[in-house]
Scaffold this motif. Structure first.
Motif, PDB file in Angstrom:
ATOM      1  N   CYS A  24     -21.633  47.483  25.479  1.00  0.00           N
ATOM      2  CA  CYS A  24     -22.889  47.813  24.798  1.00  0.00           C
ATOM      3  C   CYS A  24     -22.592  47.996  23.309  1.00  0.00           C
ATOM      4  CB  CYS A  24     -23.484  49.092  25.362  1.00  0.00           C
ATOM      5  SG  CYS A  24     -24.093  48.930  27.052  1.00  0.00           S
ATOM      6  N   PHE A  25     -23.276  47.232  22.486  1.00  0.00           N
ATOM      7  CA  PHE A  25     -22.983  47.246  21.057  1.00  0.00           C
ATOM      8  C   PHE A  25     -24.254  46.962  20.265  1.00  0.00           C
ATOM      9  CE2 PHE A  25     -22.981  42.891  22.301  1.00  0.00           C
ATOM     10  CZ  PHE A  25     -23.211  42.115  21.187  1.00  0.00           C
ATOM     11  N   ARG A  26     -24.165  47.122  18.961  1.00  0.00           N
ATOM     12  CA  ARG A  26     -25.303  46.747  18.123  1.00  0.00           C
ATOM     13  C   ARG A  26     -24.822  46.384  16.732  1.00  0.00           C
ATOM     14  NH1 ARG A  26     -28.767  51.466  15.346  1.00  0.00           N
ATOM     15  NH2 ARG A  26     -27.052  52.787  14.639  1.00  0.00           N
ATOM     16  N   LEU A  27     -25.647  45.645  16.031  1.00  0.00           N
ATOM     17  CA  LEU A  27     -25.412  45.299  14.632  1.00  0.00           C
ATOM     18  C   LEU A  27     -25.926  46.448  13.782  1.00  0.00           C
ATOM     19  CD1 LEU A  27     -24.629  43.181  12.457  1.00  0.00           C
ATOM     20  CD2 LEU A  27     -26.944  42.239  12.690  1.00  0.00           C
ATOM     21  N   LEU A  28     -25.086  46.955  12.907  1.00  0.00           N
ATOM     22  CA  LEU A  28     -25.493  48.065  12.047  1.00  0.00           C
ATOM     23  C   LEU A  28     -26.401  47.563  10.925  1.00  0.00           C
ATOM     24  CD1 LEU A  28     -22.059  49.908  11.799  1.00  0.00           C
ATOM     25  CD2 LEU A  28     -24.091  50.717  13.013  1.00  0.00           C
ATOM     26  N   PRO A  29     -27.437  48.317  10.595  1.00  0.00           N
ATOM     27  CA  PRO A  29     -28.329  47.905   9.506  1.00  0.00           C
ATOM     28  C   PRO A  29     -27.678  48.186   8.150  1.00  0.00           C
ATOM     29  CG  PRO A  29     -28.974  50.048  10.332  1.00  0.00           C
ATOM     30  CD  PRO A  29     -27.844  49.587  11.206  1.00  0.00           C
ATOM     31  N   PHE A  63     -26.228  33.605  26.561  1.00  0.00           N
ATOM     32  CA  PHE A  63     -27.414  34.377  26.893  1.00  0.00           C
ATOM     33  C   PHE A  63     -26.993  35.820  27.086  1.00  0.00           C
ATOM     34  CE2 PHE A  63     -30.737  35.299  30.439  1.00  0.00           C
ATOM     35  CZ  PHE A  63     -31.574  35.942  29.533  1.00  0.00           C
ATOM     36  N   ILE A  64     -27.547  36.724  26.263  1.00  0.00           N
ATOM     37  CA  ILE A  64     -27.307  38.155  26.396  1.00  0.00           C
ATOM     38  C   ILE A  64     -28.658  38.858  26.567  1.00  0.00           C
ATOM     39  CG2 ILE A  64     -25.136  38.177  25.104  1.00  0.00           C
ATOM     40  CD1 ILE A  64     -26.708  39.185  22.674  1.00  0.00           C
ATOM     41  N   SER A  65     -28.629  40.106  27.021  1.00  0.00           N
ATOM     42  CA  SER A  65     -29.858  40.875  27.179  1.00  0.00           C
ATOM     43  C   SER A  65     -29.702  42.201  26.445  1.00  0.00           C
ATOM     44  CB  SER A  65     -30.172  41.079  28.667  1.00  0.00           C
ATOM     45  OG  SER A  65     -29.080  41.667  29.341  1.00  0.00           O
ATOM     46  N   HIS A  66     -30.718  43.046  26.535  1.00  0.00           N
ATOM     47  CA  HIS A  66     -30.723  44.278  25.740  1.00  0.00           C
ATOM     48  C   HIS A  66     -31.146  45.476  26.593  1.00  0.00           C
ATOM     49  CE1 HIS A  66     -35.065  43.725  25.838  1.00  0.00           C
ATOM     50  NE2 HIS A  66     -35.183  44.974  25.429  1.00  0.00           N
ATOM     51  N   THR A  67     -31.040  46.654  25.990  1.00  0.00           N
ATOM     52  CA  THR A  67     -31.576  47.867  26.585  1.00  0.00           C
ATOM     53  C   THR A  67     -31.916  48.840  25.467  1.00  0.00           C
ATOM     54  OG1 THR A  67     -31.219  49.521  28.313  1.00  0.00           O
ATOM     55  CG2 THR A  67     -29.360  49.083  26.843  1.00  0.00           C
ATOM     56  N   LEU A  68     -32.472  49.989  25.832  1.00  0.00           N
ATOM     57  CA  LEU A  68     -32.705  51.086  24.887  1.00  0.00           C
ATOM     58  C   LEU A  68     -31.873  52.280  25.326  1.00  0.00           C
ATOM     59  CD1 LEU A  68     -36.561  51.143  24.188  1.00  0.00           C
ATOM     60  CD2 LEU A  68     -34.751  50.612  22.547  1.00  0.00           C
ATOM     61  N   LEU A  69     -31.091  52.832  24.420  1.00  0.00           N
ATOM     62  CA  LEU A  69     -30.324  54.044  24.665  1.00  0.00           C
ATOM     63  C   LEU A  69     -30.601  55.007  23.523  1.00  0.00           C
ATOM     64  CD1 LEU A  69     -26.881  52.576  25.828  1.00  0.00           C
ATOM     65  CD2 LEU A  69     -28.526  53.810  27.258  1.00  0.00           C
ATOM     66  N   SER A  70     -31.109  56.187  23.847  1.00  0.00           N
ATOM     67  CA  SER A  70     -31.502  57.160  22.822  1.00  0.00           C
ATOM     68  C   SER A  70     -32.392  56.513  21.757  1.00  0.00           C
ATOM     69  CB  SER A  70     -30.258  57.784  22.171  1.00  0.00           C
ATOM     70  OG  SER A  70     -29.447  58.401  23.140  1.00  0.00           O
ATOM     71  N   LYS A 101     -32.435  53.629  20.693  1.00  0.00           N
ATOM     72  CA  LYS A 101     -31.796  52.561  19.911  1.00  0.00           C
ATOM     73  C   LYS A 101     -31.787  51.264  20.719  1.00  0.00           C
ATOM     74  CE  LYS A 101     -28.663  55.563  17.272  1.00  0.00           C
ATOM     75  NZ  LYS A 101     -27.233  55.895  16.987  1.00  0.00           N
ATOM     76  N   TYR A 102     -32.105  50.176  20.060  1.00  0.00           N
ATOM     77  CA  TYR A 102     -32.112  48.848  20.679  1.00  0.00           C
ATOM     78  C   TYR A 102     -30.673  48.358  20.744  1.00  0.00           C
ATOM     79  CZ  TYR A 102     -33.969  44.115  21.630  1.00  0.00           C
ATOM     80  OH  TYR A 102     -34.287  42.897  22.204  1.00  0.00           O
ATOM     81  N   ILE A 103     -30.164  48.207  21.944  1.00  0.00           N
ATOM     82  CA  ILE A 103     -28.742  47.920  22.164  1.00  0.00           C
ATOM     83  C   ILE A 103     -28.572  46.542  22.795  1.00  0.00           C
ATOM     84  CG2 ILE A 103     -26.625  48.736  23.291  1.00  0.00           C
ATOM     85  CD1 ILE A 103     -27.856  50.683  21.213  1.00  0.00           C
ATOM     86  N   LEU A 104     -27.572  45.817  22.356  1.00  0.00           N
ATOM     87  CA  LEU A 104     -27.245  44.524  22.946  1.00  0.00           C
ATOM     88  C   LEU A 104     -26.212  44.723  24.059  1.00  0.00           C
ATOM     89  CD1 LEU A 104     -26.971  42.383  19.675  1.00  0.00           C
ATOM     90  CD2 LEU A 104     -28.982  42.863  21.087  1.00  0.00           C
ATOM     91  N   ARG A 105     -26.427  44.022  25.177  1.00  0.00           N
ATOM     92  CA  ARG A 105     -25.548  44.127  26.343  1.00  0.00           C
ATOM     93  C   ARG A 105     -24.812  42.809  26.538  1.00  0.00           C
ATOM     94  NH1 ARG A 105     -27.328  43.792  30.650  1.00  0.00           N
ATOM     95  NH2 ARG A 105     -26.389  45.333  32.044  1.00  0.00           N
ATOM     96  N   PHE A 106     -23.494  42.881  26.682  1.00  0.00           N
ATOM     97  CA  PHE A 106     -22.663  41.699  26.895  1.00  0.00           C
ATOM     98  C   PHE A 106     -21.909  41.915  28.200  1.00  0.00           C
ATOM     99  CE2 PHE A 106     -19.018  38.888  26.287  1.00  0.00           C
ATOM    100  CZ  PHE A 106     -19.544  37.803  25.599  1.00  0.00           C
ATOM    101  N   ALA A 107     -22.421  41.317  29.274  1.00  0.00           N
ATOM    102  CA  ALA A 107     -21.867  41.536  30.617  1.00  0.00           C
ATOM    103  C   ALA A 107     -21.036  40.324  31.036  1.00  0.00           C
ATOM    104  CB  ALA A 107     -22.985  41.774  31.622  1.00  0.00           C
TER     105      ALA A 107
END
Length: 486
Positions: free
Chosen positions: A411-416, A442-449, A451-457
């Protein structure tokens, strides 16, 4: 002459060879196809006739239509560039088992309808339970046993119904408005649907908050407080679902402590290990399900990460009678000597539908053609590839790892840009869209706290290190383009 009969051995041989060749070519070329389908909604209606054909067509023509019209509308879950949601594994062994099941094509609702189907399912789920080192109470040799459901959604539904009926027999059916279900805010939405189907009042569905300080695992104190509060207001806590490997971030709930709370309050304790359960056949990951001895039921999806084609969701219960009392029907036309004498298991009484396929064949073939050692190596390889991706992300200061990796999900994200945190969610949403539109992964996402998070499974059978490196390059390039516009 040449007319296709409903079932003819020689025609099956001829057509079957052609279909196997087509599928083999599909896998051979799958890497060249866009992972996420790029079609627009309603595309297929424009390409196919409005009515079914009056006369037979050739297999060749149909396969050409599959190639040109169907495959463009397929998202390729078996592609080595598939990193979305969780994996849905295919394998040669799983495919062969599925083929054999389709060939025999029996409907195994009770033992007498095909004794081998019932008995093989009992045996093969005992094998898998032993590989997971589940307590002996979950084996078919005692009062419990395993059953193959279609999905984890079906598994949680049937145990919820069993738990509901068990408590209502004790307190009276009119008390259903007092029954309370508990889970964390990371629990899969299938539990909410099960409650809707099971008649649990929506206001009695408790979604307990988790936070990043515990890596989004549920705190036992949170559960204990909620249960105590409800009991003090004359409600009846009766069902709790914990998760090993949550969908959003693969959080692991502390089974032992949570299970003791459930047991001391006579609450049915279900463990959902749909994704991560497969990893627990490896000794180094088995510790994640320590405390499963407190559970009444345990579920893992062999079709996710265990090389077994969809659908094959393994559910074990300690008390099979609870399922049977809730789900059994016994019409005259299904009565038979073996069932009436209580000599056999009738799986129709362990599930929602009557009919069931010979699903244990593919799990049996997977366990035999690969063996536990190769299956363990398969799991470990994906986890190593996920570690590689995690390392690549951590080395790039434009990104951050959001939660610790436990299995093969990162679970990761691009910092603004600085002072622009408000735009972080939009930025990552745009990155997801731009990456997926390349067709390379193809990746998907979720929300944690929030925050829009990218998921790489990582978990597709064909994924290799080069696909991880290639996917990261795409992510970096698309991120650079987006950041240049900020």
């Amino acid at each position: 002459e040449g007319e296709l009969k409903p079932m003819d051995a020689e025609q099956l041989r001829e057509y079957g060879h052609k279909m196997v060749d087509f599928i083999a070519d599909y896998y051979k070329n799958i890497e060249t196809l866009p992972v996420l389908s790029q079609v627009e909604p309603g595309y297929l209606r424009k390409l196919l006739p409005e009515t079914a054909p009056a006369h037979s067509e050739t297999l060749q023509n149909i396969l050409e239509d599959v190639q040109t019209k169907i495959l463009p509308g397929v998202t390729h879950w078996q592609s080595p560039g598939y990193f979305a949601y969780f994996p849905s594994n295919s394998s040669v062994a799983g495919f062969l088992g599925e083929m054999l099941s389709a060939g025999i094509n029996m409907v195994g609702f009770s033992w007498i309808t095909s004794p081998a189907a019932t008995e093989l399912e009992m045996i093969v789920l005992d094998w898998l339970a032993k590989a997971l080192k589940l307590p002996d109470e979950f084996l078919s040799t005692g009062q419990g046993g395993g059953v193959i459901q279609g999905t984890a959604s079906e598994a949680v539904l049937v145990v919820l119904l069993a738990a509901r009926d068990k408590v209502l027999r004790r307190v009276g059916k009119d008390a259903i408005s007092k029954l309370v279900v508990y889970c964390s805010d990371q629990t899969h939405s299938s539990l909410q649907k099960a409650c809707q189907i099971g008649g649990i009042h929506p206001e009695n569905f408790r979604v307990l908050k988790t936070d990043p300080s515990r890596d989004y695992a549920l705190s036992p104190d949170t559960l204990s407080e909620a249960v105590s509060h409800d009991m003090a207001t004359d409600l009846i806590p009766f069902f709790f679902c914990a998760t090993i490997g949550t969908t959003s971030s693969t959080a692991v709930d502390p089974l032992l402590d949570l299970g003791k709370i459930a047991q001391s309050n006579s609450i049915w304790f279900h463990v959902d290990a749909a994704y991560a359960g497969s990893a627990c056949i490896c000794p180094e990951y088995r510790g994640y399900i320590n405390g499963v001895e407190e559970a009444h039921s345990f579920n893992m999806n062999a079709h996710k990460w265990f090389l077994t084609n969809f659908d094959c969701s393994a559910l074990w219960v300690k008390d099979r009678s609870a399922l049977i009392q809730s789900l059994s029907t016994n019409p005259e036309y299904l009565k038979n000597k073996a069932s009436q004498g209580n000599l056999v298991v009738d799986y129709k009484d362990w599930q929602v539908p009557l009919g069931r396929r010979f699903r244990s064949l593919k799990l049996w073939m997977v366990l035999r053609l690969y063996g536990l050692e190769k299956l363990q190596a398969y799991i470990r390889n994906h986890i190593q590839l996920a570690k590689l991706f995690e390392k690549l992300v951590a080395q790039d200061q434009r990104f951050e790892i959001v939660t610790p990796r436990k299995f093969s999900l990162v679970c990761f994200r691009l910092l603004p840009p600085p002072s622009n945190e408000d735009h972080a969610n939009k930025l990552n949403h745009n990155l997801l869209d731009s990456v997926n539109s390349t067709g390379k992964l193809f990746i998907s996402h979720t929300l944690l706290s929030d925050k829009y998070i990218l998921r790489f499974a990582v978990g597709a059978p064909l994924t290799e290190e080069r696909h991880i490196v290639g996917a990261w390059k795409v992510l970096q390039d698309e991120a650079a383009t987006l950041l240049s516009k900020c």
